[in-house]
Design a protein around this motif. Sequence first.
Motif, PDB file in Angstrom:
ATOM      1  N   GLY A  29       1.860   6.472  -6.851  1.00 42.32           N
ATOM      2  CA  GLY A  29       0.631   7.044  -7.380  1.00 42.32           C
ATOM      3  C   GLY A  29      -0.117   6.084  -8.276  1.00 42.32           C
TER       4      GLY A  29
ATOM      5  N   ALA B 222       0.825  -1.201   0.000  1.00 43.56           N
ATOM      6  CA  ALA B 222       0.000   0.000   0.000  1.00 43.56           C
ATOM      7  C   ALA B 222       0.863   1.255   0.000  1.00 43.56           C
ATOM      8  CB  ALA B 222      -0.934  -0.012   1.218  1.00 43.56           C
ATOM      9  N   ARG B 223       1.917   1.260   0.808  1.00 45.93           N
ATOM     10  CA  ARG B 223       2.814   2.420   0.852  1.00 45.93           C
ATOM     11  C   ARG B 223       3.566   2.584  -0.457  1.00 45.93           C
ATOM     12  NH1 ARG B 223       4.923   0.212   6.559  1.00 45.93           N
ATOM     13  NH2 ARG B 223       3.102   0.792   7.820  1.00 45.93           N
TER      14      ARG B 223
ATOM     15  N   ASN C  20      -2.790   2.705  -8.943  1.00 48.01           N
ATOM     16  CA  ASN C  20      -4.016   2.061  -8.483  1.00 48.01           C
ATOM     17  C   ASN C  20      -3.764   0.549  -8.366  1.00 48.01           C
ATOM     18  OD1 ASN C  20      -6.562   0.915  -8.183  1.00 48.01           O
ATOM     19  ND2 ASN C  20      -7.524   2.193  -9.757  1.00 48.01           N
TER      20      ASN C  20
ATOM     21  N   ASP D 263       1.180   4.024  -2.978  1.00 48.73           N
ATOM     22  CA  ASP D 263       0.909   5.422  -2.631  1.00 48.73           C
ATOM     23  C   ASP D 263       2.056   6.306  -3.113  1.00 48.73           C
ATOM     24  OD1 ASP D 263      -0.730   7.444  -1.139  1.00 48.73           O
ATOM     25  OD2 ASP D 263       1.140   7.617   0.013  1.00 48.73           O
ATOM     26  N   ARG D 264       3.274   5.832  -2.922  1.00 50.43           N
ATOM     27  CA  ARG D 264       4.441   6.597  -3.361  1.00 50.43           C
ATOM     28  C   ARG D 264       4.495   6.692  -4.880  1.00 50.43           C
ATOM     29  NH1 ARG D 264       9.992   5.909  -0.147  1.00 50.43           N
ATOM     30  NH2 ARG D 264       8.464   6.454   1.455  1.00 50.43           N
TER      31      ARG D 264
END
Length: 204
Positions: free
Chosen positions: A159, A152-153, A161, A156-157
């Motif tokens: 960007g 997940a991290r 999906n 997120d980093r």
Amino acid sequence: MRPRIGQLLLDFDGVLARYRRERRIAHLAAHAGAGYDRVHAVLYGSGLEARYDAGVVDTGDYLRALGKGIGAPVDEAAWLAARLAATEADPQALARVLALDGRLRLAILTNNGALMARAIPRIVAPLLPRLEGRVLCSGPLGGRKPDPQVFARALDRLGWNPATTLFVDDLFVNVQGARAAGLHADSVRDARALGRVLGRYGLA
């Protein structure tokens, strides 16, 4: 129905490169004038390497502990020399990845401390234009695969999906962690298997 994949997240050791741990240990042993078993115990028996991979210790503390343990200072250059001596790109795997559609975004996610982000570009140099700096190590993400939070991290980093991201690893336990985080994921053992997985998702 086959999912639409726009991003490919790749493990490093065992997928893009072949890593010989024993060569790394031997290289550090020669550097320090220490025994093989001593270096192995300091890196792995003590849990130092696992703590660094998980971000529990920073690079400076890790190198100091390693040097103290094996009886000789280990700076970043010495660490990198040992890692590079033990790792070689899998040319067939690189060829399969380089043949993919240029619109497919690529990244690497490896269970390693921050120093590995300096080694990887030197090992898989032909991939660098496609990676555009997207080389992520677990340590700076504060955990290790297969923890779903690490995935997940990472996304997120980046960007990205998870629903449109395919993750490939040589260890099925890491594939399970990726799936728990919502990614599509599969395991491979060699370049031929990598090709099959890429074909299954319509990428090759």
